[in-house]
Scaffold this motif. Sequence first.
Motif, PDB file in Angstrom:
ATOM      1  N   VAL A 284       0.849  -1.191   0.000  1.00 41.13           N
ATOM      2  CA  VAL A 284       0.000   0.000   0.000  1.00 41.13           C
ATOM      3  C   VAL A 284       0.888   1.245   0.000  1.00 41.13           C
ATOM      4  O   VAL A 284       1.057   1.913   1.023  1.00 41.13           O
ATOM      5  CB  VAL A 284      -0.940   0.005   1.223  1.00 41.13           C
TER       6      VAL A 284
ATOM      7  N   CYS B  50      -5.751   2.842  -5.880  1.00 44.11           N
ATOM      8  CA  CYS B  50      -6.277   2.307  -4.624  1.00 44.11           C
ATOM      9  C   CYS B  50      -5.708   0.907  -4.398  1.00 44.11           C
ATOM     10  O   CYS B  50      -5.757   0.055  -5.285  1.00 44.11           O
ATOM     11  CB  CYS B  50      -7.804   2.257  -4.674  1.00 44.11           C
TER      12      CYS B  50
ATOM     13  N   SER C 118      -7.000   3.912   0.013  1.00 40.83           N
ATOM     14  CA  SER C 118      -6.397   2.592   0.206  1.00 40.83           C
ATOM     15  C   SER C 118      -6.601   2.136   1.653  1.00 40.83           C
ATOM     16  O   SER C 118      -6.867   2.949   2.552  1.00 40.83           O
ATOM     17  CB  SER C 118      -4.912   2.639  -0.128  1.00 40.83           C
TER      18      SER C 118
END
Length: 326
Positions: free
Chosen positions: A149, A156, A314
Motif C-alpha cells: 500500500v 487504490c 487505500s
Amino acid sequence: MLDIARLANVSTPTVSRVLNGSALVNEETRERVLRTAWAHGYAVNRNAQKLRHARANTVAVMLDFGSHRHGAIGDPFIFELLAGVSEALSVRNQDLLLSPPGLEDARAFRDLYRAQGADGFIVLGQGTRDEMLRALAKYDVPLVVWGAVPEDAGYCAIGSDNLAGGRLAGEHFLAHHRQHWLFVGDIRHEEFRLRYEGLRLASLGSPDITLDLLPIASMAFTVTAETVARYLGTAAHPDAVFAFSDTAAMAVAGVFRDRGLTAPRDYSLVGYNNIPPAAHFSPAITTIDQKTDVAGALLVEKLMQQIEGDRPESVMLPTRMVKRET
C-alpha cells in the motif's frame, strides 16, 4: 417485453423493473411477471442489456502469471483471494473476467475499459508491475490492487502491513537467539521488499546478527526449492529463515530436511499468509497472518465506489504472527 407485459397485464416498464431486480415492484406483481416470463421461455439478453446501460457489469480480475514459471500458479493464498472476490462480485450480480489475454501495458487495460469489455480491474498482486499500474492509474480507469500500500502510487490498494510482518518475523528470531538470518524472496516485488526491510530493521537490534538475501527468480514451488538447494550447497546453513510465503516456507523445510536439518531444532522458520496447509505441515509452520477473510469484499467494494465516480482511499490491514512448531 411487450408480449410479457400484455400476458401479465402490466406495463412494459414494470416488466423491465422486475427483470432488473428493482425494489419498486411489489412481490405479487413480481411473481406474476416472472411466472409469465418463465412459462413463455423469456430471458433477458444480458449482452444487449449491457449495451443499453453503457455498462459491462463485468470486472476483470488479473493474476500475476508473470511471477510464476510457465504461468503455473499453485499458491492456495491466491485462490483464497480469488474466491473472496468472486463471492463479492456474485452478490452484486457482476460477471468475473479472469486474466483476459493481451493486457501487457497500461494502454491495453485502458482500451479494454473503453471498449466496455470490463467496468474496472482488480489486480491480485503487484508483482513487478508497479510502474505499469501507476501509469494505468493516470488514465482514470477504475482499478484496485491487492498488495503493498504505497502512499504515492496513485491507485487504490488493499493489503497487509508487510513492514510490520517482517518485524514480527525478526522478533521471533531474536526471541530464539538466532544470529544467521536468511530472507527468501524477490524484493523487486514491493510486498516482499517491505517484508525484507522489516526483517532488516529487526536485525539491527543486535550487532552479532547477519542477514542474507536469497532472490527467487520465480514464485513457483519447484523453483524455490531448487534455489534454496543451490544456496545450501555453497554456504553454511542459516539458523533462521523468513520465506515470502507459506508455500515457499514448505519448500525451504523440505530442502533442509533432505540435509538432516529440522525446525525448530536446527533453525527457525517463518512463512507468510497463514494458508490452511501451513497448520498441518510437519512441522507446523509459524507464519504471518493477513486478514484475507475481508480482503475480497474490500477489493470489490472499493472498485464499485470508483465505478460510481468516487475516489476511495487505500486500506492497510493488520498483521499478526501465528506461532507454531517452527
